[in-house]
Design an enzyme around this catalytic site. Sequence first.
Site, PDB file in Angstrom:
ATOM      1  N   GLY A 166     -80.659 -55.703  -2.628  1.00 55.63           N
ATOM      2  CA  GLY A 166     -81.923 -56.082  -2.025  1.00 55.63           C
ATOM      3  C   GLY A 166     -82.970 -56.528  -3.018  1.00 55.63           C
TER       4      GLY A 166
ATOM      5  N   GLY B 283     -85.215 -54.972  -5.045  1.00 59.54           N
ATOM      6  CA  GLY B 283     -85.189 -54.398  -6.389  1.00 59.54           C
ATOM      7  C   GLY B 283     -83.985 -54.835  -7.186  1.00 59.54           C
TER       8      GLY B 283
ATOM      9  N   ASP C 116     -82.903 -54.579   6.717  1.00 60.64           N
ATOM     10  CA  ASP C 116     -84.195 -54.755   7.395  1.00 60.64           C
ATOM     11  C   ASP C 116     -84.568 -56.215   7.622  1.00 60.64           C
ATOM     12  OD1 ASP C 116     -84.397 -52.040   7.306  1.00 60.64           O
ATOM     13  OD2 ASP C 116     -85.833 -51.963   5.662  1.00 60.64           O
TER      14      ASP C 116
ATOM     15  N   GLY D  25     -86.494 -50.027   9.158  1.00 59.40           N
ATOM     16  CA  GLY D  25     -87.602 -50.967   9.033  1.00 59.40           C
ATOM     17  C   GLY D  25     -88.722 -50.350   8.234  1.00 59.40           C
ATOM     18  N   ARG D  26     -88.562 -50.337   6.908  1.00 61.67           N
ATOM     19  CA  ARG D  26     -89.555 -49.699   6.039  1.00 61.67           C
ATOM     20  C   ARG D  26     -90.870 -50.466   6.039  1.00 61.67           C
ATOM     21  NH1 ARG D  26     -89.420 -46.228   1.711  1.00 61.67           N
ATOM     22  NH2 ARG D  26     -87.166 -46.043   1.919  1.00 61.67           N
TER      23      ARG D  26
ATOM     24  N   GLU E   6     -89.025 -47.139  11.222  1.00 61.82           N
ATOM     25  CA  GLU E   6     -89.321 -45.982  10.375  1.00 61.82           C
ATOM     26  C   GLU E   6     -90.631 -46.124   9.606  1.00 61.82           C
ATOM     27  OE1 GLU E   6     -86.520 -45.475   7.190  1.00 61.82           O
ATOM     28  OE2 GLU E   6     -86.089 -47.619   7.109  1.00 61.82           O
TER      29      GLU E   6
ATOM     30  N   TYR F  92     -78.335 -43.727   9.927  1.00 57.89           N
ATOM     31  CA  TYR F  92     -77.161 -43.727   9.058  1.00 57.89           C
ATOM     32  C   TYR F  92     -75.906 -44.146   9.804  1.00 57.89           C
ATOM     33  CZ  TYR F  92     -80.182 -41.540   5.648  1.00 57.89           C
ATOM     34  OH  TYR F  92     -81.199 -41.315   4.761  1.00 57.89           O
TER      35      TYR F  92
ATOM     36  N   ILE G  40     -75.847 -46.608  11.929  1.00 56.99           N
ATOM     37  CA  ILE G  40     -75.901 -48.074  11.937  1.00 56.99           C
ATOM     38  C   ILE G  40     -75.549 -48.637  10.561  1.00 56.99           C
ATOM     39  CG2 ILE G  40     -77.440 -50.048  12.175  1.00 56.99           C
ATOM     40  CD1 ILE G  40     -78.919 -48.510  14.349  1.00 56.99           C
TER      41      ILE G  40
END
Length: 577
Positions: free
Chosen positions: A309, A311, A340, A384-385, A439, A496, A498
């Site tokens: 992702g 990072g 996400d 969805g952070r 989330e 978890y 998913i």
Amino acid sequence: MLNTSGFGWNDVHQCVTVEAPDILEEYLKCNFQTCTIIPEYTHPPKPLQKPFHPFQSKTTFSMDLSLTSSPNLHFSRTKTLPFSPRFYKHLPYFTNFTYNKPKTYSTKSLITGYCPIRAQSLNQNNTPSDDDDDDDGFVLEDVPHLTNYLPDLPTYPNPLEYSQAYAIVKNTFVSPEDVLAYQIVVQKGSPRGVHFRRAGPREKVYFKPEEVRACIVTCGGLCPGINTVIREIVCGLNSMYGVNKILGIEGGYRGFYSRNTMELSPKIVNDIHKRGGTILQTSRGGHDTNKIVDNIQDRGINQVYIIGGDGTQKGAAAIYKEVEKRRLHVAVAGIPKTIDNDIAVIDKSFGFDTAVEEAQRAINAAHVEVESVENGVGIVKLMGRYSGFIAMFATLASRDVDCCLIPESPFYLEGQGGLFEFVQQRLKENGHVVIVLAEGAGQDYLSGSVNATEEKDASGNRLLLDIGLWLTQKIKDHFTTVKGVAVNLKYIDPTYMIRAVPSNASDNIYCTLLAQSAIHGAMAGYTGFTVGPVNSRHAYIPIGRVTEATNVVKLTDRMWARLLASTNQPTFLNKHE
């Protein structure tokens, strides 16, 4: 019709269609042995003598009147084949076959006394603009290439030129001039805007297949489709380019200098796409650029494929910079991964479709539960952070959801237009209510009532408070204590479950395209890039472009409006206006 016998085919007369023969009759007579005008609807003068001969000749003329080029007349005399020319190399009738590409001739060379003109744009005064160098605002955000710091690298023919699978493809290789527009909805007179280089195989490669030693690493959280990407990189390198030396780096970035590796081959990865997770294991953090590049040198690795992702892609950019600094013949390719769907520029990230599909199971379960009891309230927390794409798309797909809460849209509980009032109204109307929340939703609201900390995980992401449990307790306390109404609360957190499932059919195909695009780019000498679809066409994108911002749901777009129309939930704007 124009009967010609001068194309170089023995004992065969051909009929070609000519547009505007009156203009080019003199030119054609000079270039063909025989030139006879035949009425348009008569049959050809002589049939083909050989039983199998798929040639169809065509002479066409077209004029380009674009704002950026002179109106040259394009003259094309081609031998049209149903397949690529190399398909016929081994057939007996085509032993002496040569393929003539279309040519472009200036109108001045074809028509005596005719000078080319340039189509000009108009300025604000409706007069022709004198700026011949105007490029209409065209911007190419290009990716680095190995020749930028290794200018004397030799090139080699692409093995796909001799591939049986690609023999039927008319345009096997992508043109160096092919680009993709970032914005496809434009207005008349607007700049052409940003473009990216189109992904795909190139005619020349900068690696000998027998000298390639590639490696694959996976970092960050799990996501459906990681194993599919690994499989397709291994199988693609092997089947398309004949590469046999492929390493899997185990345990994320720290696996480079911990010397945890495994040999990968098509046989080993054959059925891993049917499993969730990653066979290479993963981790967060552990990025030490110098140690990683030292290990790349020590192992003789010259192609690095990094799956991860935001990072992780920043780490890939750092690795590329160090490789460039050391002037190493190493291509670094990134494959963006985030469940996400919060990576910028690209249409969507792999695993997203699977996540939305699996989220339906949790929503359906919640709906069945609350529909079967009195005053049932179902709450489903999804990933969805920072962006609420999964919650939004799952809500739209379900049609059983009454309210969707995402990080981009603040909400409040009490007062007119608040969540409590909406839940009470739905319970009165339907006897049950289903709430889906991401989330990352309501974290600012939650931190005001709970002792929040600023802890971060190994990737640098702020640890989130559990909005699901908090909201469940708040709703229960409000209706039981304040309203004196007993509610049956059902809280489901499938996060978890998913993340761990295998990718579905749609994501499997998408992962294949991502992997093959990355392979073609690395073999063609591109480096420091990531791949992904831009307006449904795959492109090579500078890594910095996808990490500079987070893709979020735009509350002013039609998609969010469609959700509001589907759920009839409040906008929660009254208290914030």
